[in-house]
Design a protein around this motif. Structure first.
Motif, PDB file in Angstrom:
ATOM      1  N   GLN A 195      68.793 -47.554 -44.312  1.00  0.00           N
ATOM      2  CA  GLN A 195      68.272 -47.629 -42.951  1.00  0.00           C
ATOM      3  C   GLN A 195      69.301 -48.211 -41.991  1.00  0.00           C
ATOM      4  O   GLN A 195      69.355 -47.839 -40.821  1.00  0.00           O
ATOM      5  CB  GLN A 195      66.991 -48.458 -42.932  1.00  0.00           C
ATOM      6  CG  GLN A 195      65.808 -47.757 -43.586  1.00  0.00           C
ATOM      7  CD  GLN A 195      64.578 -48.637 -43.686  1.00  0.00           C
ATOM      8  OE1 GLN A 195      64.677 -49.868 -43.738  1.00  0.00           O
ATOM      9  NE2 GLN A 195      63.402 -48.018 -43.719  1.00  0.00           N
ATOM     10  N   ALA A 196      70.126 -49.125 -42.493  1.00  0.00           N
ATOM     11  CA  ALA A 196      71.170 -49.713 -41.661  1.00  0.00           C
ATOM     12  C   ALA A 196      72.351 -48.772 -41.485  1.00  0.00           C
ATOM     13  O   ALA A 196      73.033 -48.790 -40.448  1.00  0.00           O
ATOM     14  CB  ALA A 196      71.644 -51.027 -42.274  1.00  0.00           C
ATOM     15  N   ASN A 197      72.568 -47.908 -42.489  1.00  0.00           N
ATOM     16  CA  ASN A 197      73.698 -46.969 -42.447  1.00  0.00           C
ATOM     17  C   ASN A 197      73.281 -45.652 -43.080  1.00  0.00           C
ATOM     18  O   ASN A 197      73.389 -45.478 -44.296  1.00  0.00           O
ATOM     19  CB  ASN A 197      74.910 -47.558 -43.182  1.00  0.00           C
ATOM     20  CG  ASN A 197      76.089 -46.603 -43.197  1.00  0.00           C
ATOM     21  OD1 ASN A 197      76.125 -45.617 -42.450  1.00  0.00           O
ATOM     22  ND2 ASN A 197      77.059 -46.881 -44.058  1.00  0.00           N
ATOM     23  N   PRO A 198      72.770 -44.689 -42.288  1.00  0.00           N
ATOM     24  CA  PRO A 198      72.279 -43.414 -42.826  1.00  0.00           C
ATOM     25  C   PRO A 198      73.323 -42.606 -43.590  1.00  0.00           C
ATOM     26  O   PRO A 198      72.969 -41.697 -44.340  1.00  0.00           O
ATOM     27  CB  PRO A 198      71.821 -42.667 -41.565  1.00  0.00           C
ATOM     28  CG  PRO A 198      71.539 -43.739 -40.570  1.00  0.00           C
ATOM     29  CD  PRO A 198      72.544 -44.809 -40.844  1.00  0.00           C
ATOM     30  N   ASN A 199      74.596 -42.930 -43.426  1.00  0.00           N
ATOM     31  CA  ASN A 199      75.647 -42.222 -44.161  1.00  0.00           C
ATOM     32  C   ASN A 199      75.902 -42.826 -45.542  1.00  0.00           C
ATOM     33  O   ASN A 199      76.704 -42.310 -46.319  1.00  0.00           O
ATOM     34  CB  ASN A 199      76.953 -42.246 -43.356  1.00  0.00           C
ATOM     35  CG  ASN A 199      76.829 -41.466 -42.061  1.00  0.00           C
ATOM     36  OD1 ASN A 199      76.217 -40.392 -42.023  1.00  0.00           O
ATOM     37  ND2 ASN A 199      77.396 -41.999 -40.978  1.00  0.00           N
ATOM     38  N   PHE A 200      75.190 -43.897 -45.834  1.00  0.00           N
ATOM     39  CA  PHE A 200      75.359 -44.596 -47.116  1.00  0.00           C
ATOM     40  C   PHE A 200      74.845 -43.728 -48.260  1.00  0.00           C
ATOM     41  O   PHE A 200      73.752 -43.169 -48.204  1.00  0.00           O
ATOM     42  CB  PHE A 200      74.599 -45.924 -47.077  1.00  0.00           C
ATOM     43  CG  PHE A 200      74.499 -46.615 -48.400  1.00  0.00           C
ATOM     44  CD1 PHE A 200      75.596 -47.240 -48.970  1.00  0.00           C
ATOM     45  CD2 PHE A 200      73.283 -46.641 -49.093  1.00  0.00           C
ATOM     46  CE1 PHE A 200      75.495 -47.887 -50.188  1.00  0.00           C
ATOM     47  CE2 PHE A 200      73.178 -47.293 -50.309  1.00  0.00           C
ATOM     48  CZ  PHE A 200      74.291 -47.916 -50.862  1.00  0.00           C
ATOM     49  N   GLN A 201      75.638 -43.618 -49.320  1.00  0.00           N
ATOM     50  CA  GLN A 201      75.251 -42.880 -50.520  1.00  0.00           C
ATOM     51  C   GLN A 201      75.085 -43.865 -51.676  1.00  0.00           C
ATOM     52  O   GLN A 201      76.062 -44.395 -52.191  1.00  0.00           O
ATOM     53  CB  GLN A 201      76.318 -41.829 -50.869  1.00  0.00           C
ATOM     54  CG  GLN A 201      76.435 -40.709 -49.866  1.00  0.00           C
ATOM     55  CD  GLN A 201      75.174 -39.867 -49.792  1.00  0.00           C
ATOM     56  OE1 GLN A 201      74.535 -39.607 -50.800  1.00  0.00           O
ATOM     57  NE2 GLN A 201      74.800 -39.442 -48.585  1.00  0.00           N
ATOM     58  N   PRO A 202      73.856 -44.153 -52.072  1.00  0.00           N
ATOM     59  CA  PRO A 202      73.639 -45.148 -53.129  1.00  0.00           C
ATOM     60  C   PRO A 202      74.147 -44.676 -54.480  1.00  0.00           C
ATOM     61  O   PRO A 202      74.066 -43.493 -54.812  1.00  0.00           O
ATOM     62  CB  PRO A 202      72.116 -45.313 -53.144  1.00  0.00           C
ATOM     63  CG  PRO A 202      71.585 -44.021 -52.615  1.00  0.00           C
ATOM     64  CD  PRO A 202      72.590 -43.556 -51.591  1.00  0.00           C
TER      65      PRO A 202
END
Length: 350
Positions: A195-202
């Motif tokens: 939510q803080a960084n939509p480009n984040f890939q877990p």
């Protein structure tokens, strides 16, 4: 037309909790039919007049309360919805046979989305040889609601109620505890980051076990079969849906007994321990095991005479024993101190 009378004043739901609320709402309902062997108060209702009994249970999953679509694949959700109801059937030492599925959805969901949900339902039915025999669909103003009724069968002399534990019985649990809640903690952590960084890939590869335990639990049909093969009839049984502490207290209350659970005997997977250490230095794996919930393992008691039959099983762990009526339910630490068990229970979402 009969008028319904309401008591003056207002009692807030959170002042009772789930179990006291059920007791209050169902108080005064009598049994009118001989075929109603067991009603409210156990994992399933028990019906029938012959030697073979039918067991019935129902459960509801509500979006935003029981699942979050941000990280819950629809196929996994369908599978889980069936699995947790089959777990209740297993908790009566019974074999699941049929389910009915009712779903309410908003126009946010497409036909293809529902097909994905039912693909998961079908997968669980196929795995555990259960028939889908009916249900209902309806419109929801917001989100999704899934309600499943499961039906099973069991011989009368093999039914395991919550109320049968006896003094000196051994307390056993299948599998491991706390892993499902650990999986939820990982998913919630990754959701906040996304939510803080939509480009984040877990990167969730190293959490595969705890994630599967939360997203795709398995009913312990195998334990029911194992007990039958070893000719063991549990004196009491319940499934671990609300955390070990809560379920132990259910057994003790309905069996009118106390118990001692040994902390060092609680089965906890290494991924559960690792997640706890990552989340907080103060988060103990034993807390996840006692209070986390959604493990859907089987907690049961057996006579001491059955010890030799079960002692070498890798899937069943003896974690304590039953004490006399009036004794508390406690956990004994490795330092030989006792901690009284307390149930967390369900609370309404604000």
């Amino acid at each position: 037309m009969e008028h319904l009378e309401y008591q003056e004043g207002r009692t807030e739901l959170e002042s009772l909790g789930e179990f006291a609320l059920i007791d209050r709402l169902t108080e005064g309902f009598g049994r009118r039919h001989r075929s109603t062997v067991k009603g409210v108060g156990d994992d399933c209702a028990v019906l029938g007049t012959g030697k073979r009994k039918t067991v019935v249970t129902t459960d509801m999953l509500v979006e935003g309360v029981h699942f979050d679509m941000t990280y819950t694949p629809l196929r996994h959700l369908g599978y889980k919805a069936v699995a947790i109801n089959l777990s209740d059937i297993c908790a009566m030492n019974a074999t699941p046979k049929q389910i009915l599925v009712s779903v309410a959805v908003s126009n946010r969901f497409s036909v293809e989305a529902l097909e994905e949900l039912y693909a998961g339902i079908r997968l669980c039915c196929e795995r555990y040889e259960v028939d889908l025999v009916g249900g209902d669909t309806s419109t929801s103003r917001v989100g999704m609601v899934i309600s499943i009724t499961a039906i099973g069968e069991v011989e009368s002399d093999r039914i395991a109620y919550r109320s049968g534990a006896r003094l000196h019985d051994l307390l056993c649990v299948s599998g491991d505890l706390g892993s499902a809640y650990s999986g939820l903690l990982v998913l919630e952590r990754e959701k906040v980051t996304f939510q803080a960084n939509p480009n984040f890939q877990p990167d969730l590869e190293s959490y595969d076990y705890v994630l599967e335990r939360y997203l795709k639990p398995e009913p312990r049909v195998d334990i029911v079969k194992l007990l039958a093969e070893k000719e063991i009839v549990p004196t009491s049984m319940i499934d671990v849906s609300d955390g070990l502490a809560s379920e132990v207290l259910h057994l003790c209350r309905q069996s009118k007994c106390g118990c001692e659970v040994y902390e060092e005997r609680l089965p906890i997977d290494y991924q559960t321990t690792r997640v706890c250490s990552e989340m907080s230095q103060n988060m103990l794996p034993v807390s996840n095991a006692l209070n986390g919930g959604e493990d859907y393992e089987l907690l049961f008691t057996i006579s001491q005479s059955d010890y030799e039959k079960i002692k070498d099983s890798t899937e069943v762990h003896i974690i304590g024993h039953i004490t006399e009526e009036g004794s508390p339910a406690v956990m004994v630490t490795p330092q030989n101190t006792t901690i009284e068990l307390r149930a967390q229970g369900w609370k309404p979402v604000e």
